[in-house]
Scaffold this active site. Structure first.
Site, PDB file in Angstrom:
ATOM      1  N   SER A   1       0.838  -1.201   0.000  1.00  0.00           N
ATOM      2  CA  SER A   1       0.000   0.000   0.000  1.00  0.00           C
ATOM      3  C   SER A   1       0.878   1.258   0.000  1.00  0.00           C
ATOM      4  O   SER A   1       1.682   1.450  -0.902  1.00  0.00           O
ATOM      5  CB  SER A   1      -0.962  -0.035   1.190  1.00  0.00           C
ATOM      6  OG  SER A   1      -1.953   0.953   1.068  1.00  0.00           O
TER       7      SER A   1
ATOM      8  N   ASP B   1     -10.218  -4.171  -4.747  1.00  0.00           N
ATOM      9  CA  ASP B   1      -9.529  -3.061  -4.084  1.00  0.00           C
ATOM     10  C   ASP B   1      -9.775  -1.791  -4.883  1.00  0.00           C
ATOM     11  O   ASP B   1      -9.646  -1.790  -6.116  1.00  0.00           O
ATOM     12  CB  ASP B   1      -8.026  -3.376  -4.024  1.00  0.00           C
ATOM     13  CG  ASP B   1      -7.192  -2.278  -3.383  1.00  0.00           C
ATOM     14  OD1 ASP B   1      -7.754  -1.321  -2.828  1.00  0.00           O
ATOM     15  OD2 ASP B   1      -5.945  -2.398  -3.439  1.00  0.00           O
TER      16      ASP B   1
ATOM     17  N   HIS C   1      -7.960  -4.964  -0.334  1.00  0.00           N
ATOM     18  CA  HIS C   1      -6.831  -4.124   0.054  1.00  0.00           C
ATOM     19  C   HIS C   1      -6.369  -4.504   1.466  1.00  0.00           C
ATOM     20  O   HIS C   1      -7.175  -4.693   2.362  1.00  0.00           O
ATOM     21  CB  HIS C   1      -7.218  -2.644   0.036  1.00  0.00           C
ATOM     22  CG  HIS C   1      -6.049  -1.743   0.243  1.00  0.00           C
ATOM     23  ND1 HIS C   1      -5.228  -1.341  -0.786  1.00  0.00           N
ATOM     24  CD2 HIS C   1      -5.542  -1.175   1.364  1.00  0.00           C
ATOM     25  CE1 HIS C   1      -4.273  -0.567  -0.319  1.00  0.00           C
ATOM     26  NE2 HIS C   1      -4.430  -0.458   0.988  1.00  0.00           N
TER      27      HIS C   1
END
Length: 326
Positions: A164, A261, A291
Site C-alpha cells: 500500500s 480493491d 486491500h
C-alpha cells in the site's frame, strides 16, 4: 460488511473484515484524533490475528538521522544463511501502521524468500508530511551501504518493497535514486503490493469497491490530503508513476494488485504504462483479495498463497534479468 463483499472475496478475509469492523465499533476513543485512533485500531487488529511464525529471529536496530533515530527490525530464518536483504516499507496510508502491525507479513516474507527482511518505521503523517517518510527510506539505504562489513545484512545492493503506502514509497525511492544517484545501497529489485499512485482517482475499481471491502475512497482521500502536496523537486516523487524517464530504468519489479480493491485500476494502469515503456515489470492480480490482504496472512491461507506466489514470481523475474549478489 455488505453481502456483495462476503460472496465475492475469500471467506477468511470476509470474516477478518467483519471482526475488524466489530473491533472498530467496540473501541470508543473520543479523546483521540483521527490519526491516533486509526493507529490504535491498526495495532488492535494486528494483535487480534497475530500468529508468530516459528524459527524466525527478530531484532531491532536504530539508524541515526538528523535529530532523530529510525527504528528498523530485521527478520531472518533461524540458522539460515540469508540470500539478500529485502527492505520493507509498511502500509497504512502513510499515517497508520508500524513495525508491530507488520510482523506477520515480514516473518512470512523472510520465510518465503530466504532473505533478511528489514522493516522500516519511517516518519508518518500528519506530524511529518511528504517527503519526510521518503527521506527516511533514503537514509536507511545510505546506512546499509555505510554499514557494510559491520552488519551481516548491510550491502551495496538491496531489494526494496512495500504494501500500500509502503509500495508507493518504494517506487518513489527507486525513482529518486535513478534521478539522483548516490553511494547509498542500490535498489536491485522492487516488490510492490497494491500501491496508491495518484490522488483524486475516479475509475471503475474506485466506484465498484467503495464500500464493504475495507479501504474506502473517503479514507484514501484523507490519507492523500494529510500526506501533503510538496513543491519543487519533491513534487515529482509524490506521484512517481508519472516519471516516465525514470520508470524506463526501474530494476526488476513485481507489482501485485488485489482483485477487490479501490486502488486496483490505478496500479494496473501504471503497470501497463511501465511495460509499454520497456520497464522490466510483471503485473499479477490476486483474485478474491481485498486491500490490505498481505497483513492478514495469519487469518487467510489464500492470502498467504498469494504473497508466496508474488515472491516466487519476483525471484524468477530477478533471475531472468541478471544474477543478484552482494
Amino acid at each position: 460488511m455488505t453481502s456483495l463483499a462476503v460472496t465475492e472475496i475469500d471467506p477468511a478475509l470476509a470474516r477478518t473484515l467483519q471482526h475488524f469492523a466489530q473491533l472498530d465499533a467496540d473501541t470508543p476513543t473520543p479523546q483521540l484524533s483521527y490519526a491516533l485512533r486509526r493507529r490504535r485500531l491498526a495495532e488492535l487488529q494486528a494483535e487480534l490475528i497475530r500468529t508468530p511464525l516459528p524459527g524466525i529471529v527478530r531484532k531491532n536496530h536504530f539508524v541515526a538521522a538528523h535529530g532523530r533515530e529510525i527504528c528498523v527490525r530485521s527478520y531472518q530464518k533461524h540458522g539460515a544463511t540469508a540470500q539478500q536483504t529485502l527492505v520493507w516499507l509498511h502500509g497504512g496510508g502513510w499515517m497508520v501502521g508500524d513495525l508491530n502491525t507488520h510482523d506477520d507479513l515480514c516473518e512470512h516474507l523472510a520465510q518465503f524468500t530466504g532473505h533478511v527482511v528489514l522493516s522500516v518505521h519511517y516518519r508518518r503523517t500528519p506530524e511529518n508530511r511528504f517527503p519526510a517518510p521518503l527521506d527516511d527510506v533514503m537514509v536507511v539505504l545510505q546506512w546499509l551501504s555505510d554499514m557494510r562489513g559491520l552488519l551481516p545484512f548491510a550491502a551495496d545492493r538491496v531489494l526494496l518493497g512495500g504494501d500500500s503506502a509502503g509500495a508507493h514509497l518504494a517506487l518513489a525511492a527507486a525513482v529518486r535514486q535513478i534521478q539522483h544517484p548516490t553511494d547509498a545501497a542500490r535498489i536491485a529489485g522492487l516488490l510492490l503490493l497494491y500501491p496508491p499512485l495518484q490522488p483524486d482517482q475516479d475509475n471503475d475499481s474506485m466506484r465498484r469497491f467503495a464500500t464493504g471491502f475495507g479501504l474506502t475512497p473517503a479514507a484514501m482521500q484523507c490519507y492523500w490530503q494529510e500526506l501533503g502536496r510538496p513543491e519543487g523537486q519533491a513534487a515529482q516523487w509524490l506521484t512517481p508513476g508519472c516519471c516516465s524517464a525514470a520508470i524506463v530504468h526501474l530494476p526488476p519489479t513485481l507489482l501485485m494488485t488485489a482483485g477487490h480493491d479501490i486502488l486496483r485500476d490505478e496500479a494496473e494502469a501504471f503497470a501497463h504504462e511501465a511495460q509499454a515503456l520497456g520497464a522490466p515489470l510483471q503485473l499479477l492480480r490476486a483474485p478474491a483479495m481485498v486491500h490490505g490482504f498481505a497483513r492478514m496472512l495469519a487469518a487467510s491461507p489464500a492470502a498467504r498463497q498469494q504473497v508466496e506466489l508474488a515472491c516466487l514470481a519476483w525471484a524468477e523475474l530477478i533471475g531472468r534479468q541478471r544474477p543478484l549478489s552482494k
